[in-house]
Design a protein around this motif. Structure first.
Motif, PDB file in Angstrom:
ATOM      1  N   ILE A   1       0.861  -1.186   0.000  1.00 38.82           N
ATOM      2  CA  ILE A   1       0.000   0.000   0.000  1.00 38.82           C
ATOM      3  C   ILE A   1       0.899   1.239   0.000  1.00 38.82           C
ATOM      4  O   ILE A   1       1.704   1.446   0.916  1.00 38.82           O
ATOM      5  N   GLY A   2       0.773   2.038  -1.044  1.00 41.11           N
ATOM      6  CA  GLY A   2       1.545   3.288  -1.127  1.00 41.11           C
ATOM      7  C   GLY A   2       0.727   4.437  -0.568  1.00 41.11           C
ATOM      8  O   GLY A   2      -0.414   4.644  -0.971  1.00 41.11           O
ATOM      9  N   HIS A   3       1.298   5.165   0.384  1.00 40.95           N
ATOM     10  CA  HIS A   3       0.640   6.344   0.964  1.00 40.95           C
ATOM     11  C   HIS A   3       1.486   7.560   0.600  1.00 40.95           C
ATOM     12  O   HIS A   3       2.718   7.506   0.688  1.00 40.95           O
ATOM     13  N   ILE A   4       0.847   8.663   0.238  1.00 37.59           N
ATOM     14  CA  ILE A   4       1.584   9.863  -0.136  1.00 37.59           C
ATOM     15  C   ILE A   4       0.912  11.075   0.498  1.00 37.59           C
ATOM     16  O   ILE A   4      -0.316  11.073   0.686  1.00 37.59           O
ATOM     17  N   ALA A   5       1.700  12.081   0.874  1.00 38.99           N
ATOM     18  CA  ALA A   5       1.115  13.292   1.478  1.00 38.99           C
ATOM     19  C   ALA A   5       2.081  14.460   1.310  1.00 38.99           C
ATOM     20  O   ALA A   5       3.297  14.265   1.259  1.00 38.99           O
ATOM     21  N   PRO A   6       1.521  15.678   1.237  1.00 38.01           N
ATOM     22  CA  PRO A   6       2.398  16.846   1.265  1.00 38.01           C
ATOM     23  C   PRO A   6       2.948  17.033   2.685  1.00 38.01           C
ATOM     24  O   PRO A   6       2.174  16.994   3.647  1.00 38.01           O
ATOM     25  N   VAL A   7       4.251  17.157   2.829  1.00 35.35           N
ATOM     26  CA  VAL A   7       4.882  17.441   4.129  1.00 35.35           C
ATOM     27  C   VAL A   7       5.913  18.550   3.916  1.00 35.35           C
ATOM     28  O   VAL A   7       6.658  18.510   2.947  1.00 35.35           O
ATOM     29  N   ARG A   8       5.918  19.531   4.814  1.00 34.54           N
ATOM     30  CA  ARG A   8       6.819  20.673   4.621  1.00 34.54           C
ATOM     31  C   ARG A   8       7.979  20.698   5.605  1.00 34.54           C
ATOM     32  O   ARG A   8       8.935  21.438   5.422  1.00 34.54           O
ATOM     33  N   THR A   9       7.876  19.923   6.680  1.00 34.65           N
ATOM     34  CA  THR A   9       8.922  19.932   7.708  1.00 34.65           C
ATOM     35  C   THR A   9       9.195  18.491   8.147  1.00 34.65           C
ATOM     36  O   THR A   9       8.398  17.592   7.882  1.00 34.65           O
TER      37      THR A   9
END
Length: 210
Positions: free
Chosen positions: A27-35
């Motif tokens: 299962i591939g999970h992706i998210a915007p992360v800035r720090t």
């Protein structure tokens, strides 16, 4: 004003995708992360949701400080974290985290099989959310009499500009976001069409998807 300082590519939202290969579920999970904190929180959330998984391997790339991190999380060295990282790097995206969860199905995939599976899961997750092109944008406030409102909206149509909010009081006030590289041209055309009456006030600058 061209160059990499004016924009970057990232993901617009979180998402996931999965497939099964040789009875193992990936299962591939992706998210915007800035720090690093956001990346750690994203990873902790996936680990909490998939406590029974055999592996939660990850990679992330941050724009600030050009930070890259990855982990094989117990898979053979170089078979998980690196392939995930390579998928992100190949697309040239930053401020993004990817975690690939694996539930082992009893059949060994071998090093080559693992590399392909982890890369595939990362790519499927990325394809599920797409890529956002972030540009340097200016936020403006523009006040005008009602008589000029329709005309101004037509002028704005010619620019990569977005009206964020409109307030109708004594005058009409528009809150506008525009690509910074189009700001001077917009100011010039507003001045020209209003004999200098319409003057947008810049209230901020930030990266945004246009």
């Amino acid at each position: 004003m061209a160059g990499h300082m004016d924009g970057y590519r990232t993901v617009p939202r979180a998402g996931e995708a999965e497939f099964t290969g040789k009875r193992s579920r990936f299962i591939g999970h992706i998210a915007p992360v800035r720090t690093e904190d956001e990346a750690a929180a994203f990873l902790a959330d996936i680990r909490a949701r998939h406590k029974k998984a055999n592996h939660n391997c990850y990679a992330y790339i941050l724009r600030e400080g050009n930070i890259m991190r990855y982990s094989d999380d117990g898979e053979p060295h170089g078979t998980a974290g690196t392939p995930i990282l390579e998928v992100i790097r190949r697309e040239g995206i930053v401020d993004v985290g990817v975690v690939v969860t694996r539930y082992f199905g009893g059949i060994l995939l071998g090093a080559g099989g693992l590399v392909r599976a982890y890369a595939n899961a990362a790519k499927l997750a990325l394809d599920a959310v797409g890529i956002a092109q972030m540009c340097l944008c200016s936020e403006l406030v523009l006040e005008m009499p009602y008589a000029r409102y329709e005309r101004v909206l037509k002028l704005l149509d010619d620019y990569p500009a977005r009206v964020l909010d409109t307030s109708f009081a004594g005058d009409v006030t528009l809150y506008i976001r525009i690509r910074s590289d189009g700001l001077a041209a917009l100011e010039a055309v507003l001045t020209e069409h209003s004999a200098g009456i319409l003057r947008p006030i810049v209230i901020g600058e930030m990266f945004a998807a246009m």
